[in-house]
Scaffold this active site. Structure first.
Site, PDB file in Angstrom:
ATOM      1  CB  CYS A 221      -0.941   0.013   1.203  1.00 59.96           C
ATOM      2  SG  CYS A 221      -2.174  -1.291   1.155  1.00 59.96           S
TER       3      CYS A 221
ATOM      4  CG  HIS B  12      -6.123   2.116  -0.141  1.00 63.24           C
ATOM      5  ND1 HIS B  12      -4.937   2.594  -0.690  1.00 63.24           N
ATOM      6  CD2 HIS B  12      -5.736   1.153   0.754  1.00 63.24           C
ATOM      7  CE1 HIS B  12      -3.912   1.956  -0.154  1.00 63.24           C
ATOM      8  NE2 HIS B  12      -4.367   1.069   0.716  1.00 63.24           N
TER       9      HIS B  12
ATOM     10  CB  CYS C 163      -0.766   0.615   7.802  1.00 61.06           C
ATOM     11  SG  CYS C 163      -2.352   0.566   6.930  1.00 61.06           S
TER      12      CYS C 163
END
Length: 403
Positions: free
Chosen positions: A91, A359, A389
């Protein structure tokens, strides 16, 4: 060592990551090329104008496979002499691409780079490339593997966050995102996506649900409860790792977790001489960056230790930061960050986040850094921190200063 500056930052609107999403017809190569073309046009980049394109992508398979960065260059109007390299730090891939570019500039490995990332989640589903840590029993057992949704609920259980707190954060994210769009705060960075005929496909973040309230969220069932409590029973795995917990409280659902979307973003990073030669004015200096590994089961706590590491290595205090972008992968991730540093919620994700707008995995790090810079300029703030994260237990963070 030379300073590395941000000269420009662009992003696409985020489309729903489903077959009926507006960007479903757009490939990752095309969406990436649109970002490269925007930077080229906005900054008059001709010839071998940058050393390299560093491009993040989390699911590098099929049409997102190969060296997508080089594919994007060839699909764009950039000169073919510009190479490309694809990276994957899950991510944080988009932010890591920027950090790598900045470190190359600092070390003299070229005057300028384009860095960013892409994810077309409607076309290449998350996890479709496989992952040894999830599918290899020896690795999964050794690391006490659980899916990220379970990890987010472990954080909530470990640090005492309630569902109401998570839902309130989600409502705030939606309201802030709507206010940002209503007040045209993204106008300077959004690149509308058009088809081959020049017709607009998407010019806004379409995942948003501005009517979200506590009542509507309260009607949603926890998304990861069955996954945790029934076969294969990931709650039992978590409790083996954390025996001090009596049970896992499942508070996350679709409304307080990040949305699955398509999107891309890119930044132009260069040294001072590069800007002077090309007549470009730097918008911010990339002061510092850091990355760290963390517990792979709870997995998503990385923003806290990586921020601690970054501040310590650079002689800074959390009070030196004026604004924060903490990726809203799940509500508990942001709640934990604010709890750990006692940060004022009014300084965190002030224009909404991934819960509201989605996202797009490989792009999000670059998106939130650009959003942070835009907001620092709008509100005349000096220093900002972006952090995410990361799957398998990692964290990444970057501090920028306006110049």
């Amino acid at each position: 060592m030379q300073d590395a500056y941000i000269y420009d930052a662009v992003r696409s609107p985020r489309g729903k990551g489903r077959k009926d999403g507006s960007l479903h017809e757009v490939t990752a190569a095309k969406l990436s090329a649109d970002m490269l073309n925007a930077l080229k046009a906005r900054n008059n980049l001709e010839g071998h104008s940058v050393e390299d394109v560093i491009w993040g992508n989390v699911t590098p398979i099929g049409e997102q496979g190969g060296c997508l960065a080089r594919t994007a260059v060839l699909a764009s109007d950039l000169d073919e002499s510009i190479p490309g390299v694809s990276i994957n730090r899950f991510c944080a891939s988009g932010l890591e691409a920027v950090n790598m570019a900045a470190n190359q500039v600092r070390g003299g490995g070229g005057d300028a780079y384009i860095a960013g990332g892409v994810e077309c989640m409607s076309r290449v589903p998350m996890g479709s490339d496989g992952a040894a840590i999830a599918v290899d029993p020896t690795l999964a057992m050794q690391s006490y593997f659980v899916p990220q949704g379970i990890s987010s609920d472990i954080i909530a259980t470990e640090y005492g966050f309630t569902r109401d707190e998570a839902d309130a954060l989600a409502v705030r994210s939606q309201a802030r995102a709507k206010a940002a769009w209503d007040n045209h705060r993204f106008d300077g960075s959004i690149i509308e996506i058009r088809d081959i005929n020049g017709l607009t496909i998407l010019d806004h973040d379409e995942y948003m649900r501005p009517g979200t309230d506590m009542q509507s969220l309260g009607a949603l069932k926890p998304s990861f409860k069955d996954l945790g409590e029934t076969m294969p029973g990931f709650d039992k795995v978590a409790l083996m790792k954390y025996p001090h917990l009596e049970r896992i409280e499942h508070i996350h659902h679709a409304g307080n977790s990040s949305g699955i979307v398509d999107g891309a973003a890119a930044l132009l990073i260069g040294n001072k001489d590069y800007g002077e030669r090309h007549g470009l004015k730097p918008r911010a200096r990339i002061r510092a960056s850091a990355k760290i590994g963390t517990d792979p089961t709870i997995m998503l706590t990385g923003p806290v230790p990586v921020t601690q590491k970054l501040l310590a290595e650079n002689g800074m205090d959390i009070k030196d930061i004026d604004l924060f972008e903490v990726n809203e992968a799940f509500a508990s991730v942001v709640l934990r960050f604010m709890q750990a540093f006692e940060v004022d919620p009014d300084l965190v994700n002030v224009n909404g986040g991934s819960i509201a707008m989605g996202h797009p995995l490989g792009a999000t790090g670059a998106i939130i850094l650009g959003t942070l810079l835009d907001e620092m300029e709008r509100t005349d703030k000096q220093t900002g921190l972006a952090t995410l994260c990361i799957g398998s237990g990692m964290g990444a963070a970057t501090v920028i200063e306006r110049v």
